[in-house]
Design an enzyme around this catalytic site. Structure first.
Site, PDB file in Angstrom:
ATOM      1  N   CYS A 148       2.196   2.391   9.921  1.00  0.00           N
ATOM      2  CA  CYS A 148       2.337   3.941   9.486  1.00  0.00           C
ATOM      3  C   CYS A 148       3.034   4.902  10.163  1.00  0.00           C
ATOM      4  O   CYS A 148       2.664   4.708  11.469  1.00  0.00           O
ATOM      5  CB  CYS A 148       0.881   4.537   8.890  1.00  0.00           C
ATOM      6  SG  CYS A 148       1.198   6.103   8.407  1.00  0.00           S
ATOM      7  N   GLN A 175      -7.040  -1.636   2.774  1.00  0.00           N
ATOM      8  CA  GLN A 175      -6.350  -1.461   4.122  1.00  0.00           C
ATOM      9  C   GLN A 175      -6.982  -0.315   4.824  1.00  0.00           C
ATOM     10  O   GLN A 175      -7.145   0.719   4.496  1.00  0.00           O
ATOM     11  CB  GLN A 175      -4.859  -0.776   3.771  1.00  0.00           C
ATOM     12  CG  GLN A 175      -4.157  -0.730   5.231  1.00  0.00           C
ATOM     13  CD  GLN A 175      -2.909  -0.311   4.939  1.00  0.00           C
ATOM     14  OE1 GLN A 175      -2.484   0.607   4.806  1.00  0.00           O
ATOM     15  NE2 GLN A 175      -1.721  -1.231   5.266  1.00  0.00           N
ATOM     16  N   GLY A 201       6.897  -1.803  -2.741  1.00  0.00           N
ATOM     17  CA  GLY A 201       6.293  -0.348  -2.673  1.00  0.00           C
ATOM     18  C   GLY A 201       7.254   0.641  -3.550  1.00  0.00           C
ATOM     19  O   GLY A 201       6.761   0.561  -4.791  1.00  0.00           O
ATOM     20  N   ARG A 202       8.221   1.226  -3.037  1.00  0.00           N
ATOM     21  CA  ARG A 202       8.820   2.244  -3.603  1.00  0.00           C
ATOM     22  C   ARG A 202       9.671   1.406  -5.034  1.00  0.00           C
ATOM     23  O   ARG A 202       9.734   2.146  -5.975  1.00  0.00           O
ATOM     24  CB  ARG A 202       9.988   2.773  -2.863  1.00  0.00           C
ATOM     25  CG  ARG A 202       9.488   3.579  -1.929  1.00  0.00           C
ATOM     26  CD  ARG A 202      10.623   3.953  -0.676  1.00  0.00           C
ATOM     27  NE  ARG A 202      11.029   2.682  -0.086  1.00  0.00           N
ATOM     28  CZ  ARG A 202      12.105   2.654   0.759  1.00  0.00           C
ATOM     29  NH1 ARG A 202      12.570   3.859   1.101  1.00  0.00           N
ATOM     30  NH2 ARG A 202      12.303   1.531   1.113  1.00  0.00           N
ATOM     31  N   ALA A 232       0.115   5.470   0.170  1.00  0.00           N
ATOM     32  CA  ALA A 232      -0.674   6.394   0.285  1.00  0.00           C
ATOM     33  C   ALA A 232      -0.596   7.578  -0.626  1.00  0.00           C
ATOM     34  O   ALA A 232       0.787   7.922  -1.046  1.00  0.00           O
ATOM     35  CB  ALA A 232      -0.637   7.021   1.531  1.00  0.00           C
ATOM     36  N   ASN A 254       8.633  -7.571   3.407  1.00  0.00           N
ATOM     37  CA  ASN A 254       8.504  -6.113   2.764  1.00  0.00           C
ATOM     38  C   ASN A 254       9.875  -5.265   3.049  1.00  0.00           C
ATOM     39  O   ASN A 254      10.146  -5.277   4.307  1.00  0.00           O
ATOM     40  CB  ASN A 254       7.213  -5.499   3.082  1.00  0.00           C
ATOM     41  CG  ASN A 254       7.049  -3.818   2.619  1.00  0.00           C
ATOM     42  OD1 ASN A 254       6.822  -2.983   3.465  1.00  0.00           O
ATOM     43  ND2 ASN A 254       7.302  -3.966   1.439  1.00  0.00           N
ATOM     44  N   GLY A 255      10.311  -4.515   2.195  1.00  0.00           N
ATOM     45  CA  GLY A 255      11.249  -3.425   2.468  1.00  0.00           C
ATOM     46  C   GLY A 255      12.451  -3.819   1.682  1.00  0.00           C
ATOM     47  O   GLY A 255      13.265  -4.684   1.585  1.00  0.00           O
ATOM     48  N   ASP A 256      12.830  -2.752   0.715  1.00  0.00           N
ATOM     49  CA  ASP A 256      13.985  -2.512   0.008  1.00  0.00           C
ATOM     50  C   ASP A 256      14.086  -3.401  -1.163  1.00  0.00           C
ATOM     51  O   ASP A 256      15.254  -3.872  -1.365  1.00  0.00           O
ATOM     52  CB  ASP A 256      15.174  -2.732   0.841  1.00  0.00           C
ATOM     53  CG  ASP A 256      15.332  -1.681   1.930  1.00  0.00           C
ATOM     54  OD1 ASP A 256      14.660  -0.580   1.834  1.00  0.00           O
ATOM     55  OD2 ASP A 256      16.190  -1.848   2.960  1.00  0.00           O
ATOM     56  N   PRO A 298       0.852  -1.304   0.063  1.00  0.00           N
ATOM     57  CA  PRO A 298      -0.049  -0.036  -0.047  1.00  0.00           C
ATOM     58  C   PRO A 298       0.814   1.367   0.003  1.00  0.00           C
ATOM     59  O   PRO A 298       2.031   1.606   0.647  1.00  0.00           O
ATOM     60  CB  PRO A 298      -0.650  -0.339   1.501  1.00  0.00           C
ATOM     61  CG  PRO A 298       0.017  -1.050   2.052  1.00  0.00           C
ATOM     62  CD  PRO A 298       0.932  -2.144   1.258  1.00  0.00           C
TER      63      PRO A 298
HETATM   64  C1  LIG Z   1       4.864   7.482  -0.354  1.00  0.00           C
HETATM   65  C2  LIG Z   1       4.536   6.044   0.433  1.00  0.00           C
HETATM   66  C3  LIG Z   1       3.426   5.799   1.187  1.00  0.00           C
HETATM   67  C4  LIG Z   1       3.074   4.854   1.883  1.00  0.00           C
HETATM   68  N1  LIG Z   1       1.626   4.621   2.256  1.00  0.00           N
HETATM   69  C5  LIG Z   1       1.394   3.387   3.057  1.00  0.00           C
HETATM   70  C6  LIG Z   1       0.112   2.987   3.453  1.00  0.00           C
HETATM   71  O1  LIG Z   1      -0.965   3.743   3.001  1.00  0.00           O
HETATM   72  N2  LIG Z   1      -0.065   2.001   4.275  1.00  0.00           N
HETATM   73  C7  LIG Z   1       1.005   1.100   4.512  1.00  0.00           C
HETATM   74  O2  LIG Z   1       0.689   0.089   5.493  1.00  0.00           O
HETATM   75  N3  LIG Z   1       2.215   1.443   4.170  1.00  0.00           N
HETATM   76  C8  LIG Z   1       2.279   2.713   3.637  1.00  0.00           C
HETATM   77  N4  LIG Z   1       3.788   2.864   3.142  1.00  0.00           N
HETATM   78  C9  LIG Z   1       4.771   1.592   3.475  1.00  0.00           C
HETATM   79  C10 LIG Z   1       4.975   0.871   2.271  1.00  0.00           C
HETATM   80  O3  LIG Z   1       3.852   0.099   2.198  1.00  0.00           O
HETATM   81  C11 LIG Z   1       6.046  -0.258   2.524  1.00  0.00           C
HETATM   82  O4  LIG Z   1       6.092  -0.843   3.560  1.00  0.00           O
HETATM   83  C12 LIG Z   1       7.549   0.681   2.544  1.00  0.00           C
HETATM   84  O5  LIG Z   1       7.509   1.749   1.519  1.00  0.00           O
HETATM   85  C13 LIG Z   1       8.722  -0.285   2.544  1.00  0.00           C
HETATM   86  O6  LIG Z   1       8.686  -1.120   1.431  1.00  0.00           O
HETATM   87  P1  LIG Z   1       9.444  -0.524  -0.052  1.00  0.00           P
HETATM   88  O7  LIG Z   1      11.084  -0.683   0.571  1.00  0.00           O
HETATM   89  O8  LIG Z   1       9.225  -1.882  -0.943  1.00  0.00           O
HETATM   90  O9  LIG Z   1       9.004   0.709  -0.424  1.00  0.00           O
HETATM   91  C14 LIG Z   1       3.970   3.846   2.373  1.00  0.00           C
HETATM   92  C15 LIG Z   1       5.403   4.227   1.748  1.00  0.00           C
HETATM   93  C16 LIG Z   1       5.567   5.164   1.033  1.00  0.00           C
HETATM   94  C17 LIG Z   1       7.075   5.482   0.676  1.00  0.00           C
END
Ligand SMILES: Cc1cc2nc3c(=O)[nH]c(=O)nc-3n(C[C@H](O)[C@H](O)[C@H](O)COP(=O)(O)O)c2cc1C
Length: 323
Positions: A103, A72, A227-228, A17, A203-205, A15
Site C-alpha cells: 500500500c 489481507q 484490481g481496476r 480498499a 499484478n498490474g494493468d 484487494p
Molecule cells: C482503490 C484501490 C484500492 C486498493 N486497495 C488495496 C488494498 O487494500 N490492499 C492491497 O494490497 N492493494 C490495494 N490496491 C492495489 C491493487 O490491489 C492492485 O495491486 C493495483 O490496483 C494494481 O492492479 P490493477 O492494475 O489490476 O488495478 C488498491 C488499488 C486501488 C486502485
C-alpha cells in the site's frame, strides 16, 4: 491463495480498499474469479475492536457462498501482525492470510506499514516469520517492485519472503513512488518468478483478456490478480479463462449487465442497509454504466436518487433502452 497449486493459472481478485467487500467479491466469483481477497484490514484495529462492534463485523463480513477467500492484514509490528493472524486463523471463512507490503498511502506508509516495509527487509522478515508461526493457513505476501526507481528490490525481497515462510507472492509491477500511475513493469515480475520456487501471481494493468495472456506469457506467472480492470466488469475473469482456452470471450449484453448491477445492489442493501447501499453503489453504477450511451446523464440522476425503487427503475430504463 489456498488452491493455488491445483488450478493454473489462478485468476484472482486483487484487494481493493473501499471496494472489495463481499457484494463485489461475490460478483467477481460468479463471473469466474478463482480466488478472492478482502480489502486490507488493520492488524491493530482487528485486535483492538470489540468483536461485537459494528466496525469489526463490517471488516470481517463475508458471504457464505464465497470460496477461496483470503484476508489481507496490514501493520508494521511483528507481534501485532502475528496476533491478528492467530485471531483470523480461527475464522473458517478465510482460507488464507495475505500480508500487505504494497500500500502506497501515506497514512499507511507513515507508520512503516504497507509498501514502506519494502525498504525494511529485516522488519518485513520478522513480520513474516512471526505470522508464519501464528498460523497454519496459506500465507501470501502482496508486494510492489520496490520503493522507487532507484530502489527496485523485488527479487531480493521475494527471496526473503520465501525463506521466511511465505507460501506465495503477489507482485504489483510498480514502485511505491509510482502509486498507480505509469505502466506496471512486467519484466521485474518475470525476474521474481525466476528467482523463487513458490507461486507468483502477477499484478498490474490487466484490463482485457489479451493483457492477461501477454502478462502470463511474459512473466511465466502462476496466475494474475486483477484490481481496476474488474470494476464494473467482473466478466473479465470469465473472459480471460475463455481466451486462455482459445475461445472467443463472451461480451455481456445490456440485460446481463443490468442483472449483475441489480444483484450487486440487492446484496449491498443486505450488507449495509438501504441508505448506505445507495451511496456505496454510486461508484459501482458509474463503472457498470461506463461506455454505454447516455451514461453521464444517468450517472448524474443516480447520484441524486435517494430511494431504492426510483434507482432500480432508472437502471432498468437505461439498460432496457440499450437492448
Ligand atoms: C482503490 C484501490 C484500492 C486498493 N486497495 C488495496 C488494498 O487494500 N490492499 C492491497 O494490497 N492493494 C490495494 N490496491 C492495489 C491493487 O490491489 C492492485 O495491486 C493495483 O490496483 C494494481 O492492479 P490493477 O492494475 O489490476 O488495478 C488498491 C488499488 C486501488 C486502485
Amino acid at each position: 491463495m489456498s488452491d493455488i497449486q491445483k488450478k493454473q493459472p489462478i485468476l484472482m481478485l486483487a484487494p481493493l480498499a473501499g471496494i472489495s467487500d463481499w457484494p463485489f467479491r461475490l460478483r467477481c466469483q460468479e463471473c469466474g474469479a478463482d480466488e478472492l481477497v478482502t480489502e486490507m484490514v488493520s492488524a491493530m484495529g482487528l485486535l483492538q475492536a470489540p468483536s461485537d462492534s459494528r466496525a469489526y463485523q463490517h471488516l470481517l463480513a463475508f458471504h457464505e457462498r464465497e470460496r477461496n477467500l483470503t484476508i489481507q492484514l496490514f501493520g508494521h509490528q511483528p507481534d501485532i501482525m502475528a496476533g491478528a493472524a492467530a485471531r483470523v486463523s480461527l475464522l473458517p471463512q478465510y482460507k488464507g492470510i495475505d500480508l500487505n507490503f504494497g500500500c502506497p498511502a501515506p497514512k499507511v506508509t507513515g507508520s512503516g506499514s504497507g509498501s514502506a516495509l519494502m525498504k525494511n527487509l529485516a522488519r518485513s522478515e520478522q513480520i513474516i516469520r512471526a505470522v508464519r508461526k501464528a498460523t497454519a493457513k496459506p500465507l501470501s505476501v502482496k508486494m510492489r517492485i520496490g520503493w522507487d526507481s532507484n530502489h527496485i528490490n523485488a527479487v531480493d525481497f521475494a527471496k526473503m519472503c520465501e525463506a521466511a515462510g511465505a507460501d506465495s507472492l503477489c507482485v504489483h509491477g510498480r514502485t511505491r513512488q509510482q502509486q498507480y500511475a505509469g505502466r506496471a513493469d512486467w519484466g521485474v515480475i518475470a525476474q521474481v518468478k525466476q528467482a523463487v520456487s513458490i507461486p507468483v501471481i502477477a499484478n498490474g494493468d490487466v484490463f482485457t483478456p489479451q493483457n492477461a495472456q501477454v502478462l502470463l506469457n511474459q512473466t511465466g506467472a502462476d496466475g494474475i490478480a486483477i484490481g481496476r480492470g474488474a470494476l464494473g466488469n467482473p466478466w473479465l475473469f470469465g473472459q480471460i479463462r475463455q481466451a486462455l482456452r482459445g475461445e472467443t470471450p463472451t461480451v455481456p449484453d445490456a440485460e446481463e449487465i443490468l442483472k449483475t448491477a441489480l444483484s450487486h445492489l440487492q446484496d449491498m442493501v443486505t450488507f449495509k442497509g438501504e441508505r448506505w447501499a445507495l451511496i456505496e453503489m454510486r461508484k459501482h453504477f458509474a463503472w457498470y454504466l461506463k461506455g454505454s450511451k447516455g451514461a453521464a446523464a444517468m450517472r448524474a440522476q443516480i447520484n441524486q436518487t435517494e430511494d431504492l425503487t426510483t434507482l432500480v427503475s432508472l437502471l432498468e430504463t437505461h439498460f432496457k433502452t440499450l437492448v
